[in-house]
Design an enzyme around this catalytic site. Structure first.
Site, PDB file in Angstrom:
ATOM      1  CE1 TYR A  48       7.956  10.534  -9.335  1.00  0.00           C
ATOM      2  CE2 TYR A  48       7.832  10.355 -11.719  1.00  0.00           C
ATOM      3  CZ  TYR A  48       8.341   9.912 -10.501  1.00  0.00           C
ATOM      4  OH  TYR A  48       9.232   8.864 -10.472  1.00  0.00           O
ATOM      5  CG  HIS A 112       6.087   5.001  -6.833  1.00  0.00           C
ATOM      6  ND1 HIS A 112       5.553   6.264  -7.009  1.00  0.00           N
ATOM      7  CD2 HIS A 112       7.432   5.181  -6.808  1.00  0.00           C
ATOM      8  CE1 HIS A 112       6.529   7.143  -7.077  1.00  0.00           C
ATOM      9  NE2 HIS A 112       7.680   6.506  -6.953  1.00  0.00           N
TER      10      HIS A 112
END
Length: 297
Positions: A48, A112
């Site tokens: 992010y 992830h």
């Protein structure tokens, strides 16, 4: 699972400059508003903003709160990322996250988006995550993904503590209901649902809104607008119904919503507090927005 996840959490991808840049003061105000609204769960990831979201979260909340982050992709200069599911790679990822977060451990570590890395996860990734949990560097472990089929396969094989599924259990997308959620009930895996607005469409179904990170097809936009009309008949904002919808399933323990401003935080917190009349759920079920089996209990 040793970690108790709050029912509502803040997703930090937007303050990692997803889709649009967020200034440092605005990011700080967003996190401060979340704390003021009683949000104590924050979901983040190295990807992010290439570490930006984690760094901003760490500066705002160096201690306290429940934090989940992710591993499996290593940050490299020039905004590059490389996959690494080895124990060394996962530990490097986590150690760098802990530095940015300014804390000695995280509450949850998700692997992830390992959609295409089944053998690597089986051979090294998940065994390493287990050891990380045993060492106390993470209170719980699991997977954070956008697609139900590969995530369900991981749940069936590993029975993780917790999973995060984004965008696949919403008023417009029931994909998680067929296999993932019933499986998680059987394995005792807690489910965190992200993407309840399907990249913004269910927050504000207007032309140009995005759906699953792409331009919204006309038929999907029409469905979202019809959903808003039904909610309006009961005096309920569409965003409130969208945010409360995942809680209809017993496997769902938490919902995380991405916010890029203090105003969005306050609006989403208010939506989460909105009482939804049972009659509205039944009307939405009649129109195909809510699976009827969720209302049978």
């Amino acid at each position: 699972m040793s970690v108790a996840l709050p029912r509502l959490g803040l997703g930090t991808a937007p303050i990692g400059n997803l889709f649009a840049e967020v200034s440092e003061p605005d990011a700080a105000a967003t996190l401060a508003a979340a704390v003021a609204e009683g949000m104590t769960y924050f979901d983040t990831a190295p990807r992010y903003g290439h570490g930006v979201a984690e760094d901003r979260l760490g500066r705002a909340l160096p201690d306290g709160g429940v934090i989940s982050t992710k591993a499996g992709w290593l940050l490299r200069p020039g905004e590059r990322v490389v996959t690494d599911w080895s124990e060394r790679g996962l530990r490097e990822s986590l150690e760098s996250s802990l530095r940015r977060l300014r804390r000695p451990a995280v509450d949850v570590l998700f692997l992830h988006d390992p959609d295409d890395f089944r053998e690597e996860v089986r051979r090294t990734g998940y065994p390493a995550a287990r050891r990380i949990r045993e060492e106390g560097l993470a209170g719980a472990i699991g997977f954070g993904m956008n697609h139900c089929e590969p995530l369900a396969a991981y749940v069936a094989e590993f029975e993780p503590d917790v999973v995060l599924i984004a965008g696949r259990f919403s008023l417009l997308d029931h994909d998680a209901l067929t296999t993932l959620l019933p499986l998680c009930v059987r394995t005792g895996t807690t489910v965190v649902v992200g993407g309840v607005f399907n990249t913004g469409l269910l927050a504000d179904p207007k032309p140009g809104a995005m759906f699953h990170y792409r331009e919204t097809p006309p038929d999907v936009l029409a469905r979202a607008r019809r959903c808003r009309e039904v909610c309006a008949e009961f005096g309920v904002p569409l965003a409130a119904a969208a945010l409360r919808f995942p809680y209809l399933h017993p496997a769902v323990g938490s919902v995380v919503v991405g916010c890029r401003s203090a105003e969005e935080v306050r609006a989403n917190a208010a939506a989460a507090r909105t009482e939804i009349p049972p009659e509205l759920w039944h009307r939405l079920a009649a129109e195909g927005f809510v699976p009827p089996e969720l209302l049978e209990a």
